[in-house]
Scaffold this motif. Structure first.
Motif, PDB file in Angstrom:
ATOM      1  N   LEU A   1       0.831  -1.198   0.000  1.00  0.00           N
ATOM      2  CA  LEU A   1       0.000   0.000   0.000  1.00  0.00           C
ATOM      3  C   LEU A   1       0.870   1.253   0.000  1.00  0.00           C
ATOM      4  O   LEU A   1       0.585   2.223  -0.719  1.00  0.00           O
ATOM      5  CB  LEU A   1      -0.918  -0.010   1.225  1.00  0.00           C
ATOM      6  CG  LEU A   1      -1.854   1.193   1.376  1.00  0.00           C
ATOM      7  CD1 LEU A   1      -2.842   1.253   0.220  1.00  0.00           C
ATOM      8  CD2 LEU A   1      -2.591   1.124   2.705  1.00  0.00           C
ATOM      9  N   ARG A   2       1.943   1.232   0.784  1.00  0.00           N
ATOM     10  CA  ARG A   2       2.855   2.379   0.821  1.00  0.00           C
ATOM     11  C   ARG A   2       3.474   2.612  -0.556  1.00  0.00           C
ATOM     12  O   ARG A   2       3.608   3.760  -0.999  1.00  0.00           O
ATOM     13  CB  ARG A   2       3.944   2.158   1.871  1.00  0.00           C
ATOM     14  CG  ARG A   2       4.871   3.372   2.056  1.00  0.00           C
ATOM     15  CD  ARG A   2       5.972   3.111   3.058  1.00  0.00           C
ATOM     16  NE  ARG A   2       5.420   2.731   4.356  1.00  0.00           N
ATOM     17  CZ  ARG A   2       5.680   1.581   4.954  1.00  0.00           C
ATOM     18  NH1 ARG A   2       6.465   0.689   4.381  1.00  0.00           N
ATOM     19  NH2 ARG A   2       5.160   1.314   6.137  1.00  0.00           N
ATOM     20  N   LEU A   3       3.850   1.536  -1.227  1.00  0.00           N
ATOM     21  CA  LEU A   3       4.419   1.663  -2.578  1.00  0.00           C
ATOM     22  C   LEU A   3       3.401   2.296  -3.527  1.00  0.00           C
ATOM     23  O   LEU A   3       3.743   3.186  -4.326  1.00  0.00           O
ATOM     24  CB  LEU A   3       4.839   0.282  -3.091  1.00  0.00           C
ATOM     25  CG  LEU A   3       5.275   0.210  -4.558  1.00  0.00           C
ATOM     26  CD1 LEU A   3       6.602   0.952  -4.741  1.00  0.00           C
ATOM     27  CD2 LEU A   3       5.418  -1.236  -5.020  1.00  0.00           C
ATOM     28  N   LEU A   4       2.147   1.857  -3.450  1.00  0.00           N
ATOM     29  CA  LEU A   4       1.123   2.379  -4.349  1.00  0.00           C
ATOM     30  C   LEU A   4       0.795   3.840  -4.050  1.00  0.00           C
ATOM     31  O   LEU A   4       0.503   4.617  -4.964  1.00  0.00           O
ATOM     32  CB  LEU A   4      -0.144   1.532  -4.232  1.00  0.00           C
ATOM     33  CG  LEU A   4      -0.030   0.081  -4.710  1.00  0.00           C
ATOM     34  CD1 LEU A   4      -1.330  -0.660  -4.458  1.00  0.00           C
ATOM     35  CD2 LEU A   4       0.325   0.017  -6.171  1.00  0.00           C
ATOM     36  N   GLU A   5       0.818   4.208  -2.777  1.00  0.00           N
ATOM     37  CA  GLU A   5       0.441   5.569  -2.409  1.00  0.00           C
ATOM     38  C   GLU A   5       1.551   6.578  -2.654  1.00  0.00           C
ATOM     39  O   GLU A   5       1.285   7.714  -3.062  1.00  0.00           O
ATOM     40  CB  GLU A   5       0.026   5.610  -0.935  1.00  0.00           C
ATOM     41  CG  GLU A   5      -1.308   4.920  -0.665  1.00  0.00           C
ATOM     42  CD  GLU A   5      -1.718   5.001   0.790  1.00  0.00           C
ATOM     43  OE1 GLU A   5      -0.814   5.165   1.642  1.00  0.00           O
ATOM     44  OE2 GLU A   5      -2.924   4.903   1.065  1.00  0.00           O
ATOM     45  N   SER A   6       2.789   6.190  -2.408  1.00  0.00           N
ATOM     46  CA  SER A   6       3.896   7.152  -2.481  1.00  0.00           C
ATOM     47  C   SER A   6       4.904   6.856  -3.581  1.00  0.00           C
ATOM     48  O   SER A   6       5.744   7.712  -3.897  1.00  0.00           O
ATOM     49  CB  SER A   6       4.633   7.194  -1.136  1.00  0.00           C
ATOM     50  OG  SER A   6       5.270   5.946  -0.876  1.00  0.00           O
TER      51      SER A   6
END
Length: 471
Positions: free
Chosen positions: A243-248
């Motif tokens: 999720l962190r990869l997708l968001e940032s």
């Protein structure tokens, strides 16, 4: 009304295939790109667009197709559709954008149509062609044509064997990232303790055995597309980091504090019901919304039976290229009436068996029946849809750790019966995972999922037994 030289010159300057036709569907001009792609002999001029592209005697909307001209007449605006066109190289899906051209009085006088063949791979088996002309398949292709040029995250959902990886490759091929890598992550086959390292990479000494720094799959896909196959199998601990990869667009290698950036387009796929998993706490809702910006459902083969003859013909050329085998009418009718729980993958396997059973140039009904008979599941085993085979390590032992589950009673669910049958097979099997998968008539990846399900069921049974024990 005669065409102005300026309009004709404008059409010729466009790099994509364009034609201009009147309100009566008659083609009045075609630029060089169109002539090269669709009409090298120049025969299109003066004919109707529906006769040239579809060999229809009547306009598309009177022949079972969506007609962009009829829609543009009503809306007065640009319209876009996906059509299956006849070309000098055979049928091909073409993305059409039609723009009405008004005269000095404001009335629609002409229509300019831009035609771009959909850039998809071309083999119905592994890494190949998307074949079909059924309504369900056309709807799928129309969605692919819509989303491919964008950067939106796509979630492909459907049964195993419906071609999710093939559609992912088509989306990548038709995108602006086509010249960059498409990297496949098989989430179902990655062990939980190795998932982060495989995805993000690791530094030297990050864990036992990490003797050198290693880039992960995210880094390998930088600038291109990352395809997360069977995203429903991602461990909960990794869902947060994904999720962190997708968001940032950022991530860290295992054992490193350095923040790295990745320019990725995410395409994911699953056969699971992610909404149900969210309700049960097995999948993060925020991750689902990030992945499912543009969801696409892949129809099962039984939902597109009209495509079976064309698929069978193409698959036969692949499984037996030197023999030029054909199917009899009775054999084709039998295939069209079969439900194919394993979808296109099962169709290919069935045709390969039938080809081996056939001595002549044509596969008859008898060979198809025999091929169907030889793939019947073992007693007590109800095989689900089969996914494509993925190489994996051997499993030397015949058993799965954990306490045994009591034999399923007659009133058990189908899932419980399936697990009971798998347990019986494991007790008698002493070979590798690949050998067991072949014995059961499923892929290694499907077997891996079933082994995991059996382990989870046995852990649940053990926990329940512990809770029920007198204290």
């Amino acid at each position: 009304m005669s065409l102005s030289p300026e309009l004709v010159s404008f059409l010729e300057s466009l790099p994509e295939p364009h034609i201009l036709f009147d309100r009566g569907y008659r083609i009045l001009a075609a630029n060089a790109a169109y002539r090269r792609e669709f009409s090298p002999d120049g025969s299109a001029l003066g004919r109707t667009c529906h006769a040239v592209s579809h060999r229809f005697e009547a306009p598309c909307d009177q022949s079972g197709e969506s007609c962009p001209l009829a829609r543009a007449r009503e809306s007065g605006q640009r319209e876009r559709v996906l059509h299956l066109h006849h070309t000098p190289r055979g049928e091909a899906y073409v993305d059409i954008e039609l723009t009405p051209v008004r005269d000095a009085s404001g009335e629609i006088a002409y229509f300019v149509e831009k035609m771009e063949p959909l850039k998809v791979s071309r083999d119905p088996g592994e890494g190949g062609e998307l074949i079909g002309r059924s309504e369900a398949f056309r709807k799928l292709m129309a969605l692919v044509a819509r989303v491919a040029p964008s950067s939106a995250a796509v979630l492909l959902h459907g049964e195993s064997g419906t071609g999710k990886e093939l559609v992912a490759r088509a989306i990548h091929a038709a995108s602006a990232r086509a010249s960059r890598p498409l990297v496949v992550v098989d989430c179902a086959s990655l062990a939980e303790n190795l998932f982060e390292s495989e995805l993000f990479g690791h530094e030297r000494g990050a864990f036992t055995g990490a003797t050198a720094a290693r880039a992960g799959l995210v880094e390998a896909a930088d600038g291109g597309t990352l395809f997360l196959d069977e995203v429903g199998d991602i461990p909960p601990t990794m869902q947060v980091k994904l999720l962190r990869l997708l968001e940032s667009g950022t991530y860290r290698r295992v054992g490193s504090t350095e923040l790295r950036h990745a320019d990725l387009r995410i395409v994911s796929a699953t056969h699971r019901d992610l909404q149900a998993m969210i309700a049960e706490g097995g999948f993060r809702q925020d991750l689902f919304f990030r992945l499912a910006v543009f969801p696409i459902h892949l129809p099962a083969l039984r939902e597109r039976r009209d495509d079976i003859p064309a698929l069978a013909e193409a698959l036969l050329e692949r499984v037996s290229p030197a023999r030029r085998l054909r199917l009899s009418a009775a054999a084709l009718e039998r295939l069209a009436g079969y439900d194919f729980p394993g979808n296109v993958r099962e169709l290919r396997n069935l045709l390969e068996r039938a080809a081996l059973l056939c001595d002549g140039p044509r596969i008859e009904l008898a060979q198809v029946e025999q091929a169907l008979e030889t793939c019947k599941p073992v007693s007590g085993w109800e095989s689900p849809a089969r996914g494509p085979s993925v190489p994996g390590p051997s499993v030397p032992g015949p058993s799965v750790p954990g306490p045994s589950i009591p034999a399923a009673p007659a009133t058990s669910t189908l899932k419980a019966l399936e697990l009971a049958a798998l347990r019986e097979q494991l007790r008698s099997h002493h070979g590798s995972r690949a050998e067991l998968a072949r014995q059961l008539g499923i892929s290694e990846r499907s077997l891996y999922r079933k082994l995991r399900a059996l382990q989870q069921a046995e852990r649940a049974a053990a926990n329940q037994k512990e809770e029920d024990a007198p204290r």
